[in-house]
Write a protein that holds these residues in place. Structure first.
Motif, short mmCIF file in Angstrom:
data_model
loop_
_atom_site.label_atom_id
_atom_site.label_comp_id
_atom_site.label_asym_id
_atom_site.label_seq_id
_atom_site.Cartn_x
_atom_site.Cartn_y
_atom_site.Cartn_z
N TYR A 92 0.82 -1.21 0.00
CA TYR A 92 0.00 0.00 0.00
C TYR A 92 0.86 1.26 0.00
N ALA A 93 2.09 1.17 0.49
CA ALA A 93 3.01 2.29 0.31
C ALA A 93 3.44 2.39 -1.15
N TYR A 94 3.63 1.23 -1.80
CA TYR A 94 4.04 1.23 -3.20
C TYR A 94 2.93 1.76 -4.11
N LEU A 95 1.68 1.46 -3.75
CA LEU A 95 0.57 2.07 -4.49
C LEU A 95 0.68 3.60 -4.45
N ASN A 109 9.16 -0.70 5.61
CA ASN A 109 9.68 0.53 6.19
C ASN A 109 10.37 1.41 5.15
N ALA A 110 11.09 0.80 4.22
CA ALA A 110 11.77 1.57 3.18
C ALA A 110 10.77 2.28 2.28
N GLU A 111 9.71 1.56 1.87
CA GLU A 111 8.73 2.17 0.96
C GLU A 111 7.92 3.24 1.67
N TYR A 112 7.63 3.01 2.95
CA TYR A 112 6.90 4.02 3.72
C TYR A 112 7.75 5.28 3.86
N TYR A 113 9.04 5.11 4.14
CA TYR A 113 9.95 6.27 4.19
C TYR A 113 9.95 7.01 2.86
N TYR A 114 9.98 6.28 1.77
CA TYR A 114 10.04 6.89 0.44
C TYR A 114 8.85 7.84 0.21
N ASN A 115 7.71 7.50 0.80
CA ASN A 115 6.51 8.32 0.62
C ASN A 115 6.36 9.42 1.66
N THR A 116 6.98 9.26 2.82
CA THR A 116 6.75 10.21 3.92
C THR A 116 7.98 11.02 4.29
N LEU A 122 18.64 -15.90 -1.20
CA LEU A 122 19.36 -15.03 -2.14
C LEU A 122 18.39 -14.24 -3.01
N MET A 123 17.34 -14.92 -3.48
CA MET A 123 16.38 -14.25 -4.35
C MET A 123 15.61 -13.17 -3.61
N ILE A 124 15.12 -13.50 -2.41
CA ILE A 124 14.34 -12.52 -1.66
C ILE A 124 15.21 -11.32 -1.29
N TYR A 125 16.45 -11.58 -0.86
CA TYR A 125 17.32 -10.47 -0.48
C TYR A 125 17.67 -9.61 -1.69
N LEU A 126 17.81 -10.21 -2.86
CA LEU A 126 18.06 -9.43 -4.07
C LEU A 126 16.88 -8.53 -4.38
N ASN A 127 15.67 -9.05 -4.24
CA ASN A 127 14.47 -8.24 -4.45
C ASN A 127 14.41 -7.06 -3.48
N VAL A 128 14.71 -7.33 -2.21
CA VAL A 128 14.74 -6.27 -1.20
C VAL A 128 15.83 -5.25 -1.54
N THR A 129 16.97 -5.73 -2.01
CA THR A 129 18.06 -4.85 -2.39
C THR A 129 17.67 -3.92 -3.52
N ASN A 130 16.94 -4.43 -4.49
CA ASN A 130 16.46 -3.57 -5.59
C ASN A 130 15.54 -2.46 -5.06
N ILE A 131 14.73 -2.79 -4.06
CA ILE A 131 13.85 -1.78 -3.46
C ILE A 131 14.68 -0.75 -2.69
N MET A 132 15.68 -1.21 -1.96
CA MET A 132 16.53 -0.28 -1.21
C MET A 132 17.32 0.64 -2.15
N LEU A 133 17.73 0.13 -3.29
CA LEU A 133 18.43 0.97 -4.28
C LEU A 133 17.56 2.14 -4.70
N ARG A 134 16.27 1.89 -4.85
CA ARG A 134 15.35 2.95 -5.28
C ARG A 134 15.00 3.89 -4.14
N CYS A 135 14.79 3.33 -2.95
CA CYS A 135 14.29 4.14 -1.84
C CYS A 135 15.39 4.84 -1.04
N ASP A 136 16.60 4.33 -1.10
CA ASP A 136 17.68 4.86 -0.26
C ASP A 136 18.95 5.05 -1.10
#
Length: 403
Positions: free
Chosen positions: A63-66, A127-134, A181-195
């Motif tokens: 819902y933060a990504y929305l 938390n990363a996506e919520y930070y990105y919006n707020t 490895l896969m899940i952490y890579l996905n999270v890493t891609n999100i952190m690259l965008r948000c932080d």
């Protein structure tokens, strides 16, 4: 590309996204205790009040990504915050160094802890996506701390505070698993965008995850991605789990790898990711009934998992994302052909326009298990809305480039 057919599919994606997002807002949000209930039947009625900790983080992210994609909407952001607050207040095991539980009661009392650090990864995402919006830096620091903590425990740089025994006795059999490895890579891609301030750290960890997936788990000669391998990456075909292949993992992992490859401009990695996708689809597609089989045995022996020939929601959502992503990137019709297979199957069997959201579990022939459900411990407001959001983005990009 057939523009009319593509636009019709795009309209369906938008309509399904609205139905999915509204379904969980209406039926899943626990406004008394906070967080989200995910054990919902076809009509959205709650059939179990136990709460999935994975889904608190995943829903908080969704819902933060929305808001990230479509603009901040008060109900979306409040739902996200409700899940994040519930996580922080009830799902962190402070007696185990900040590890998170796997399930809790509706009020938030702990029920179950697992050795796998997926709850922590979904906590990071939310938390990363919520930070990105707020712009609330408290949430960014929470994301950074958990992201680093998860890495150190899973890489053996610090002892796991939960101190649970390994799933398999390591002195008897040593293996590696691709899942974390896969899940952490996905999270890493999100952190690259948000932080972006920590970009170099995320690039390095993304590189390690990508390299290990390709080095140890991707077998181009066997045309598969193996979930479990020996420590040196060799197949362990002497036992069932070593032969077990999840086509959904290959499909999902392919776009995680492609996102990272696009970020760093790694054409070889992108090429490998494309082959992982096509190999998974070729191996997993059910030619008799259509849809992706949940598990297959590489040697064609009886699969150990009894649900192997079912059709689950999440591999099909990943199929929609990955085929559109590779069509956008490579412009090859083979990906568009596979997209239409996924789209038609999901439209016919998973979608439920009458009540909204998708069925979670289908039998091999496409009929929902009885009684049908829209969610449970592993299915909530994540795979379907994520798929539809990303499909909308990708389809807009494809349509823009084709004009």
């Amino acid at each position: 590309m057939d523009q009319l057919r593509f636009k019709e599919a795009h309209r369906w994606v938008k309509d399904e996204l609205e139905r999915s997002a509204n379904f969980w807002l209406k039926y899943g949000w626990d406004k008394e205790n906070g967080g989200v209930y995910t054990c919902l039947d076809r009509e959205g009625k709650i059939y179990s009040t136990d709460k999935s900790v994975w889904m608190q983080g995943r829903c908080g992210w969704t819902y933060a990504y929305l808001c990230t994609v479509y603009g901040v909407r008060e109900d979306w952001l409040n739902f996200s915050k409700s899940c994040i607050d519930f996580l922080e207040d009830h799902c962190v095991n402070h007696d185990a160094g900040g590890r998170l539980y796997f399930t809790v009661t509706g009020e938030g009392k702990p029920l179950r802890q697992r050795r796998y650090m997926f709850s922590e990864n979904f906590y990071v995402m939310a938390n990363a996506e919520y930070y990105y919006n707020t712009g609330n830096k408290e949430h960014l620091e929470m994301a950074r701390k958990a992201y680093d903590f998860t890495w150190k425990v899973m890489r053996g740089e610090m002892k796991d505070p939960v101190n649970m025994p390994p799933k398999v006795e390591p002195e008897t059999r040593r293996s590696r698993s691709v899942g974390w490895l896969m899940i952490y890579l996905n999270v890493t891609n999100i952190m690259l965008r948000c932080d972006p301030d920590n970009r170099e750290l995320y690039l390095e960890r993304g590189r390690i995850c990508s390299e290990e997936i390709i080095k140890y788990h991707y077998k181009p000669d066997l045309k598969c991605l193996l979930g479990i391998v020996a420590e040196d990456g060799s197949p362990q075909f002497e036992f069932s789990a070593g032969r077990s292949i999840s086509p959904g993992d290959g499909v999902e992992g392919s776009w995680f790898l492609a996102e990272y490859a696009n970020e760093v401009g790694d054409k070889e990695l992108h090429h490998n990711a494309a082959n992982i996708l096509l190999d998974a689809l070729a191996a997993g597609w059910d030619e008799e009934y259509e849809g992706l089989l949940y598990y297959i045995d590489y040697l064609g022996k009886p699969p150990e998992l009894y649900e192997h020939d079912m059709k689950l929601w999440w591999p099909h959502t990943e199929m929609i994302i990955s085929t559109l992503m590779f069509y956008r990137d490579n412009k090859e019709e083979v990906y568009l052909d596979w997209f239409y297979k996924a789209y038609e199957y999901c439209k016919r069997f998973f979608a439920d326009p009458e009540y909204g959201e998708w069925y979670g579990y289908l039998r091999r022939d496409g009929e929902p298990t009885e009684p049908p459900c829209k969610g449970q411990t592993y299915k909530g407001p994540f795979h379907v809305p994520r798929c539809l959001i990303m499909a909308d983005i990708l389809m807009n990009e494809i349509e823009t480039k084709s004009i």
